[in-house]
Scaffold this motif. Structure first.
Motif, PDB file in Angstrom:
ATOM      1  N   THR A   1       0.866  -1.169   0.000  1.00  0.00           N
ATOM      2  CA  THR A   1       0.000   0.000   0.000  1.00  0.00           C
ATOM      3  C   THR A   1       0.906   1.222   0.000  1.00  0.00           C
ATOM      4  OG1 THR A   1      -1.924   1.062   1.026  1.00  0.00           O
ATOM      5  CG2 THR A   1      -0.225   0.211   2.513  1.00  0.00           C
ATOM      6  N   VAL A   2       0.307   2.392  -0.194  1.00  0.00           N
ATOM      7  CA  VAL A   2       1.067   3.640  -0.252  1.00  0.00           C
ATOM      8  C   VAL A   2       0.571   4.560   0.856  1.00  0.00           C
ATOM      9  CG1 VAL A   2       1.691   5.640  -1.655  1.00  0.00           C
ATOM     10  CG2 VAL A   2       1.416   3.390  -2.739  1.00  0.00           C
ATOM     11  N   GLU A   3       1.488   5.069   1.660  1.00  0.00           N
ATOM     12  CA  GLU A   3       1.148   5.903   2.801  1.00  0.00           C
ATOM     13  C   GLU A   3       0.320   7.117   2.381  1.00  0.00           C
ATOM     14  OE1 GLU A   3       3.489   8.114   6.536  1.00  0.00           O
ATOM     15  OE2 GLU A   3       4.562   7.600   4.687  1.00  0.00           O
ATOM     16  N   CYS A   4      -0.751   7.375   3.126  1.00  0.00           N
ATOM     17  CA  CYS A   4      -1.591   8.574   2.957  1.00  0.00           C
ATOM     18  C   CYS A   4      -2.355   8.601   1.642  1.00  0.00           C
ATOM     19  CB  CYS A   4      -0.775   9.854   3.084  1.00  0.00           C
ATOM     20  SG  CYS A   4      -0.076  10.102   4.732  1.00  0.00           S
ATOM     21  N   LEU A   5      -2.377   7.498   0.889  1.00  0.00           N
ATOM     22  CA  LEU A   5      -3.094   7.476  -0.383  1.00  0.00           C
ATOM     23  C   LEU A   5      -4.507   6.945  -0.162  1.00  0.00           C
ATOM     24  CD1 LEU A   5      -3.105   7.830  -3.446  1.00  0.00           C
ATOM     25  CD2 LEU A   5      -2.158   5.524  -3.649  1.00  0.00           C
ATOM     26  N   GLY A   6      -5.506   7.724  -0.524  1.00  0.00           N
ATOM     27  CA  GLY A   6      -6.882   7.285  -0.365  1.00  0.00           C
ATOM     28  C   GLY A   6      -7.847   8.421  -0.620  1.00  0.00           C
ATOM     29  N   ASN A   7      -9.135   8.116  -0.481  1.00  0.00           N
ATOM     30  CA  ASN A   7     -10.146   9.176  -0.612  1.00  0.00           C
ATOM     31  C   ASN A   7     -11.213   9.065   0.472  1.00  0.00           C
ATOM     32  OD1 ASN A   7     -11.226   6.859  -1.798  1.00  0.00           O
ATOM     33  ND2 ASN A   7     -11.891   7.869  -3.675  1.00  0.00           N
ATOM     34  N   VAL A   8     -11.926   7.971   0.572  1.00  0.00           N
ATOM     35  CA  VAL A   8     -13.044   7.853   1.500  1.00  0.00           C
ATOM     36  C   VAL A   8     -12.536   7.407   2.875  1.00  0.00           C
ATOM     37  CG1 VAL A   8     -15.226   6.690   1.985  1.00  0.00           C
ATOM     38  CG2 VAL A   8     -14.656   7.337  -0.367  1.00  0.00           C
ATOM     39  N   GLU A   9     -12.716   8.260   3.882  1.00  0.00           N
ATOM     40  CA  GLU A   9     -12.363   7.880   5.244  1.00  0.00           C
ATOM     41  C   GLU A   9     -13.189   6.663   5.670  1.00  0.00           C
ATOM     42  OE1 GLU A   9     -10.162   9.170   7.869  1.00  0.00           O
ATOM     43  OE2 GLU A   9      -9.261   9.652   5.931  1.00  0.00           O
ATOM     44  N   GLY A  10     -12.519   5.651   6.177  1.00  0.00           N
ATOM     45  CA  GLY A  10     -13.212   4.431   6.569  1.00  0.00           C
ATOM     46  C   GLY A  10     -13.402   3.450   5.430  1.00  0.00           C
ATOM     47  N   GLY A  11     -13.049   3.852   4.198  1.00  0.00           N
ATOM     48  CA  GLY A  11     -13.152   2.948   3.062  1.00  0.00           C
ATOM     49  C   GLY A  11     -11.944   2.028   2.983  1.00  0.00           C
ATOM     50  N   ALA A  12     -11.934   1.171   1.973  1.00  0.00           N
ATOM     51  CA  ALA A  12     -10.818   0.240   1.788  1.00  0.00           C
ATOM     52  C   ALA A  12      -9.546   1.001   1.443  1.00  0.00           C
ATOM     53  CB  ALA A  12     -11.150  -0.757   0.685  1.00  0.00           C
ATOM     54  N   ILE A  13      -8.423   0.530   1.952  1.00  0.00           N
ATOM     55  CA  ILE A  13      -7.146   1.144   1.606  1.00  0.00           C
ATOM     56  C   ILE A  13      -6.770   0.758   0.176  1.00  0.00           C
ATOM     57  CG2 ILE A  13      -6.359   1.102   3.998  1.00  0.00           C
ATOM     58  CD1 ILE A  13      -4.507  -1.269   3.164  1.00  0.00           C
ATOM     59  N   VAL A  14      -5.877   1.529  -0.416  1.00  0.00           N
ATOM     60  CA  VAL A  14      -5.288   1.149  -1.693  1.00  0.00           C
ATOM     61  C   VAL A  14      -4.315   0.007  -1.421  1.00  0.00           C
ATOM     62  CG1 VAL A  14      -3.792   1.887  -3.584  1.00  0.00           C
ATOM     63  CG2 VAL A  14      -5.554   3.433  -2.701  1.00  0.00           C
ATOM     64  N   LYS A  15      -4.628  -1.149  -1.971  1.00  0.00           N
ATOM     65  CA  LYS A  15      -3.828  -2.346  -1.696  1.00  0.00           C
ATOM     66  C   LYS A  15      -3.657  -3.128  -2.984  1.00  0.00           C
ATOM     67  CE  LYS A  15      -3.818  -6.540   1.208  1.00  0.00           C
ATOM     68  NZ  LYS A  15      -4.564  -7.316   2.238  1.00  0.00           N
TER      69      LYS A  15
END
Length: 430
Positions: A254-268
């Motif tokens: 995964t990549v640190e701090c990468l995402g959009n929806v809080e509580g959603g699935a992480i980028v993995k």
């Protein structure tokens, strides 16, 4: 001779290998598309367009339509709002770090680009659903996002300072959250001015390809998505080819701090061998389903011809020098990264030593019908080896041991790692 030529004519026109062009036949043993392409225009929404284009295939079949588009502006609105919230939440969590901390500096540099990743796309769909394009059509700012983005960036950076200043004066965590919500309210207003207000419900009816009338009645975006997304989204996983020695095959990242929806699935994502990636993409197409993918689009490309080939331009011959970085070296030394997402809609498969292998790929781009061949491109298989990085595919196509590997805790890469680059795509002009 090279100097005389290049001083008068663009170097790509001189270096173009005509034999590659004449040997690139735009025919395929398996083709899925019989629809027209979409157009992201001057925005970096490729990942979103590619995802919605994947979904629209099943939706068109279910509704018996020859042409249909989900609203890209609708998902764009919610991604901008969710990503703003995600950014401000990171600022709250990192208030104890100095402002020139590398991670904070990185976030402040690019907190709200147009790009994104497969997991981020799924997060949006699960939370906000989908609507037909007619109920939230394109606007000037969705088609040309740079001005809107500058305004949003101003408010987000201002918001980051506000939160950090409050924390320095011993504001409580709840007070910081309340302040964040006030900033998000302003972001929502700015987005609504630029993109319109997302519908909470709509009345859906249509005439199909046989001119028969259908009516679903009033629906929410979540209900519409549940009914017309025909692929099992939860079964999809993100697969990449990262040949750097620091990225072992068979491991999740995964990549640190990468995402959009809080509580959603992480980028993995799971790192796999390039030949396995090809086999999975090929089998998916042969089973009747397009493939979402990410690549370094601008390398060895001729957009007028709609062609990618790893040897399309003979720069070594022009400059009389070798270019020696391999794929891993190009990643390590900032020579390549994921810059664009598209859709595989066809493949040409041949038999070799009793195995089915791909030799070229048909690609649906999102740069409109004036690019490539009515918006579709040919990717020769040697280009796949060098510049393809990622696909989203059903987990069932993986060998059992790699399916088990998906459950492992991911290795965390820094926020600036090139494997997170697709989420940093900026506004583009196709």
């Amino acid at each position: 001779m090279a100097q005389n030529a290049v001083c008068k004519i663009a170097v790509d026109d001189i270096a173009l290998d005509r034999q590659v062009i004449t040997n690139s036949d735009f025919t395929f043993s398996h083709v899925l598309d019989d629809w027209s392409v979409t157009n992201q225009k001057s925005s970096g929404r490729c990942w979103m367009f590619a995802g919605l284009n994947l979904f629209r295939v099943g939706a068109m079949k279910k509704m018996n339509l020859k042409e249909f588009e989900f609203s890209q502006n609708y998902t764009f609105f919610w991604d901008k709002l969710e990503r703003s919230n995600h950014f401000l939440q990171r600022m709250i969590e990192m208030v104890d770090r100095p402002v020139d901390d590398r991670c904070i500096a990185w976030l402040l540099e690019s907190p709200l680009e147009d790009g994104g990743q497969w997991n981020m796309f799924v997060n949006l769909i699960k939370k906000h659903g989908l609507v037909p394009q007619a109920f939230m059509p394109e606007t000037e700012s969705s088609s040309s996002s740079s001005r809107m983005n500058r305004i949003l960036l101003n408010k987000l950076r201002e918001g980051a300072k506000t939160l950090r200043d409050m924390a320095s004066k011993d504001a409580s965590f709840d007070e910081l959250l309340d302040a964040k919500d006030e900033i998000i309210t302003v972001i929502h207003r700015i987005l609504s001015i630029h993109l319109g207000t997302p519908p909470t419900h709509f009345d859906w009816q249509w005439n199909d390809a046989d001119k028969e009338f259908h009516r679903d009645g009033e629906m929410t975006p979540q209900q519409f998505a549940e009914k017309y997304i025909t692929v099992p989204v939860d079964d999809y996983v993100c697969l990449v080819h990262d040949p750097r020695p620091t990225s072992p095959i068979g491991k999740t990242f995964t990549v640190e701090c990468l995402g959009n929806v809080e509580g959603g699935a992480i980028v993995k994502y799971l790192n796999i061998d390039i030949d396995l990636m090809k086999q999975i993409a090929m089998k998916t197409i042969m089973d009747g389903e397009p493939v979402w993918m990410g690549c370094d689009v601008g390398k060895m490309m001729q957009s007028n011809l709609g062609l990618w080939d790893a040897k399309l331009y003979d720069y070594e011959g022009i400059y009389d020098t070798p270019f020696t970085l391999d794929k891993a070296g190009r990643l390590q030394y900032h020579q390549t990264l994921m810059t664009h997402a598209m859709l595989f809609t066809g493949v040409d498969v041949i038999q070799e030593n009793g195995r089915e292998i791909p030799r070229r790929w048909r690609v649906e781009n999102s740069w409109g019908a004036d690019s490539g061949r009515k918006g579709f491109y040919l990717m020769n298989d040697n280009w796949f080896d060098q510049y393809m990085f990622e696909i989203a595919a059903r987990k069932e196509y993986l060998p059992n041991e790699l399916q088990d590997a998906l459950e492992a805790e991911p290795i965390v890469l820094p926020a600036w790692d090139p494997m997170g680059a697709l989420a940093r795509e900026v506004s583009v002009v196709s």
